[in-house]
Design an enzyme around this catalytic site. Structure first.
Site, short mmCIF file in Angstrom:
data_model
loop_
_atom_site.label_atom_id
_atom_site.label_comp_id
_atom_site.label_asym_id
_atom_site.label_seq_id
_atom_site.Cartn_x
_atom_site.Cartn_y
_atom_site.Cartn_z
N GLU A 1 0.85 -1.20 0.00
CA GLU A 1 0.00 0.00 0.00
C GLU A 1 0.89 1.25 0.00
O GLU A 1 1.74 1.40 0.88
CB GLU A 1 -0.90 -0.02 1.24
CG GLU A 1 -1.89 -1.19 1.20
CD GLU A 1 -2.39 -1.60 2.59
OE1 GLU A 1 -2.18 -0.85 3.57
OE2 GLU A 1 -2.98 -2.69 2.70
N GLU B 1 -4.50 -6.69 2.90
CA GLU B 1 -3.24 -7.35 3.28
C GLU B 1 -3.25 -8.83 2.92
O GLU B 1 -2.23 -9.38 2.49
CB GLU B 1 -2.96 -7.15 4.77
CG GLU B 1 -2.60 -5.71 5.15
CD GLU B 1 -3.80 -4.78 5.23
OE1 GLU B 1 -4.96 -5.25 5.19
OE2 GLU B 1 -3.59 -3.54 5.34
N ILE C 1 -1.19 -6.48 9.86
CA ILE C 1 -0.77 -7.73 9.23
C ILE C 1 -1.78 -8.85 9.46
O ILE C 1 -1.79 -9.84 8.75
CB ILE C 1 0.64 -8.14 9.74
CG1 ILE C 1 1.34 -9.04 8.71
CG2 ILE C 1 0.59 -8.82 11.11
CD1 ILE C 1 2.83 -9.22 8.97
N HIS D 1 -0.86 1.41 15.75
CA HIS D 1 0.38 1.74 15.03
C HIS D 1 1.60 1.49 15.90
O HIS D 1 2.65 2.11 15.71
CB HIS D 1 0.38 3.20 14.57
CG HIS D 1 -0.78 3.56 13.71
ND1 HIS D 1 -2.01 3.88 14.22
CD2 HIS D 1 -0.90 3.63 12.36
CE1 HIS D 1 -2.84 4.15 13.22
NE2 HIS D 1 -2.19 3.99 12.08
#
Lengths: 410, 337
Positions: free
Chosen positions: B29, B60, B87, B129
């Site tokens: 991406e 993903e 992920i 994140h």
């Protein structure tokens, strides 16, 4: 407690349950030959009728009609029939051997033989196959030795998967047949990746992958559709709509809302719905999509409209969730009987030849099975060496696996 | 040699491999025209072309599935997962497919894919994140797991990963992208150019997968760690007054047990440090193996410093992050009881 006064909650239910009389009179089935054959590079927007109708060549009297008739040489048709028969007889034998405890598991493809065999014949040998678990006909059509297939199912010393996979999860690199995964749908977008690599390398080979209609509900299906559309991947995305995902009918994948072929429309790719029990139609549609992919036209979604005539696997009893005679009254019949009928209709086959072919194949399957069993079964005879179970986790065995192998003393 | 930060080193590794091998392609991406949200692929599309470095749909699972299919068809794809927190939709493809393919096919098929993904906290990224999910991957048979701690290692290990015929998940501690981090957010930012491991060869070189590195020699105890915590642990060791050895694992799977055992047998004491949550983390595996191999050489119980067993809490980042003070306390505890 919450109030229970359901208003607009839809929980789909199949047409019939055990004990009910199965009827399919209202099923909207196009007549054989009714749909024209569009140009292979047609704009997907012009192909909507093919996603909602059913492309058919053979009528129920065994006569071929219309533009989709691939006009195959009778010898090719006889080969197709022979391969379908081999698949069926092989399946029956293996299921029986599972029943007597020679192997742990089996899955038959009865009713769906035309899907695998006709599609294998319509593709080139270099084309890569990413099958699901009910396309053993691909292997048979591509000429894999039945002995090798049986050795795999028996997990004996001749199993090229070295006793690591459930029966029917075949691998055959030499035949460009990918390794089958027990996790449904995972191979769908992998086939797209393989096809993208083929484009990248400038090669002519395309990929073809199969998924059940139930598995179209997974993210993997939509990943495959999106990636194939985005990169114009030369790939055939086949949805085998056999009506049943174990005990869940196709309504639980949204099949009552729209055809599976029509999923292609939203992705801007052709969606073709074909009579999956019509060998000629399956062959013709596959050729069409393969030619389109090879010419840079990108992916095609093919819905193979068929019926799973037997249990999902040796682990379920279909009479618990559907009428026993539903397969018998399926309006599109049986693929083997229909091709046989067609060959007889055109004077290229006879009941006698059919009986003889069945006897020959049965004898071949029996002979191959004896050889396989002589080598070993899951419980008797020769297995791959136990030490081999520590191999192939990585290209080279790391220290921890070496230590664990020593700990086991092998 | 050139001065490189970790972003530049990772970029350079990919550049070198794109140059060297036509079967290498890079996708993910925003990695194409834009060059990645952390700039790890900046300029690569312009240099190597649209068909070798390109953007993907935001899926993903699809990215990894495509990589596997390409890997089966003779290519060496490098797929970026924008944050390791993203992920998980690809987990089935990594676990059930990439890692199992060689085994289940009796060695007939494999997919030499590299999955690059930024991990770890300390950047005010909140729980989506900042995660360190490496322990979920180390538990899976059939994938190699790498986490470098500096630009020099990052480039050499990434080249090794791309050239490796097994699937590799390559975790990049994003707190280290621009400079080493010693665990105190109040310290002024450090740059890699002042660090000896910010000296990186411009061409091709490799660091072997599965080899740990002793980054600080010592005689009294051993810290086994990786990623950002290599620097935090070294800083704590410097302050501790004890002669502490620090081992940077670099590769988690396969683990360089021999290297660890040699050190712990010599020092007799051990502390395991990682940023990921404690329970069931990779530290538990390290500790267990050391205990099996070194029990009779141990003079004190092995301890762990790790993230608390929580989702990563945005406003409490520095109470959560296993900083210098916690490592220092643990060193003292291991040494003094």
């Amino acid at each position: 407690m919450v109030p229970h006064s359901a208003k607009n909650l839809n929980v789909p239910a199949p047409r019939h349950r055990p004990g009910e009389k199965p009827e399919f009179d209202d099923l909207d089935i196009s007549n054989a030959g009714a749909l024209p054959r569009p140009h292979v590079m047609s704009d997907p927007k012009e192909l909507f009728p093919f996603a909602n109708g059913i492309i058919r060549v053979l009528n129920m009297k065994g006569q071929a009609h219309g533009e989709w008739d691939p006009k195959l040489d009778p010898e090719v048709l006889r080969q197709g029939l022979r391969d379908m028969l081999t698949t069926r007889i092989y399946d029956d034998r293996m299921q029986n051997m599972q029943r007597v405890g020679k192997m742990s598991f089996y899955m038959k493809s009865r009713g769906e033989e035309a899907v695998a065999v006709a599609q294998a014949m319509a593709l080139d040998k270099d084309d890569m196959l990413f099958p699901s678990y009910r396309q053993q006909g691909l292997l048979i059509s591509r000429g894999r030795d039945l002995l090798d297939m049986m050795n795999h199912c028996l997990s004996n010393a001749g199993d090229n998967c070295k006793g690591r996979q459930l029966p029917i999860m075949y691998t055959w690199k030499e035949g460009n047949f990918f390794s089958i995964s027990g996790n449904l749908g995972t191979q769908f977008c992998q086939a797209v990746g393989w096809a993208v690599a083929s484009s990248y390398k400038g090669e002519d080979a395309i990929a073809s992958t199969w998924i059940g209609e139930g598995t179209t509900a997974t993210a993997d299906f939509h990943h495959g559709m999106t990636f194939a559309a985005v990169y114009d991947a030369p790939v055939l995305l086949n949805v085998v709509n056999n009506q049943w995902a174990i005990s869940s009918f196709q309504g639980f994948a949204g099949g009552e809302k729209a055809t599976f072929a029509s999923r292609g429309i939203g992705y801007g790719m052709p969606g073709l719905r074909v009579d999956g029990n019509d060998f000629l139609a399956v062959y013709a549609v596959t050729k069409w999509a393969a030619e389109r992919a090879r010419n840079g036209g990108g992916p095609t979604l093919i819905e193979l409209f068929t019926y799973r005539a037997d249990a999902h696997s040796t682990s379920d009893d279909p009479t618990k969730y559907r009428p026993e005679d539903e397969a018998r009254v399926w309006p599109l019949g049986d693929p083997v009987e229909r091709l046989k009928g067609h060959l007889i209709e055109i004077g290229e086959w006879s009941e006698e030849r059919h009986t003889q072919a069945m006897a020959e194949i049965t004898s071949l399957v029996t002979q191959k099975y004896k050889q396989a069993e002589a080598l070993g079964t899951l419980n008797t005879g020769e297995r791959p060496p136990v030490s081999s179970m520590f191999e192939d986790v990585f290209e080279e065995m790391p220290d921890n696996l070496r230590r664990q192998r020593q700990q086991l003393g092998v | 040699m050139a001065k490189m930060n970790m972003v530049q080193a990772i970029n350079s590794a990919q550049d070198v491999m794109l140059e060297k091998d036509n079967s290498v392609v890079i996708f993910g991406e925003d990695v194409g025209y834009f060059g990645g949200v952390f700039n790890c692929t900046e300029g690569l599309q312009k240099k190597h072309g649209l068909q070798r470095v390109f953007d993907t749909p935001i899926a993903e699972g699809g990215i990894i599935a495509m990589a596997i299919g390409m890997g089966v068809n003779e290519m060496r794809p490098v797929a970026e997962i924008q944050f390791s927190d993203y992920i998980y939709p690809a987990f089935d493809q990594i676990l059930s497919e990439a890692s199992r393919l060689r085994y289940r096919s009796g060695g007939e098929y494999w997919a030499p894919i590299t999955v690059r993904t930024p991990c770890g906290g300390g950047i005010r990224g909140g729980q989506t994140h900042s995660q360190s999910p490496e322990g979920i991957f180390t538990h899976v048979s059939g994938i190699k797991t790498i986490m470098p701690s500096n630009p020099y290692d990052a480039k050499g290990l990434l080249i090794s990963a791309i050239e490796d015929n097994d699937p590799v998940v390559f975790f990049e501690p994003k707190r280290l992208y621009n400079g080493p981090f010693y665990g105190d957010p109040k310290d002024p930012p450090q740059a890699w150019e002042k660090h000896e491991l910010g000296e990186v060869p411009e061409g091709h070189y490799t660091i072997p997968i599965g080899k740990a590195n002793t980054v600080r020699k010592g005689t009294q105890m051993t810290i086994v760690t990786y990623g950002t915590m290599v620097h935090v642990s070294t800083a704590a060791a410097d302050l501790s007054g004890y002669d502490v050895e620090v081992i940077d694992l670099r590769t988690l799977i396969p683990m360089d047990l021999e290297h660890i055992v040699e050190s712990v047998t010599r020092t007799g004491r051990c502390l395991v440090v990682h940023e990921a949550t404690k329970t069931g983390g990779f530290g538990a595996e390290i500790l267990s193996q050391i205990q099996e191999e070194c029990f009779w050489a141990l003079e004190a119980p092995i301890e762990r410093v790790a993230g608390w067993d929580l989702p990563y809490p945005h406003a409490f980042e520095w109470e959560y992050f296993p900083g210098k003070a916690r490592v220092l306390d643990a060193i003292k505890h291991v040494m003094e009881g």
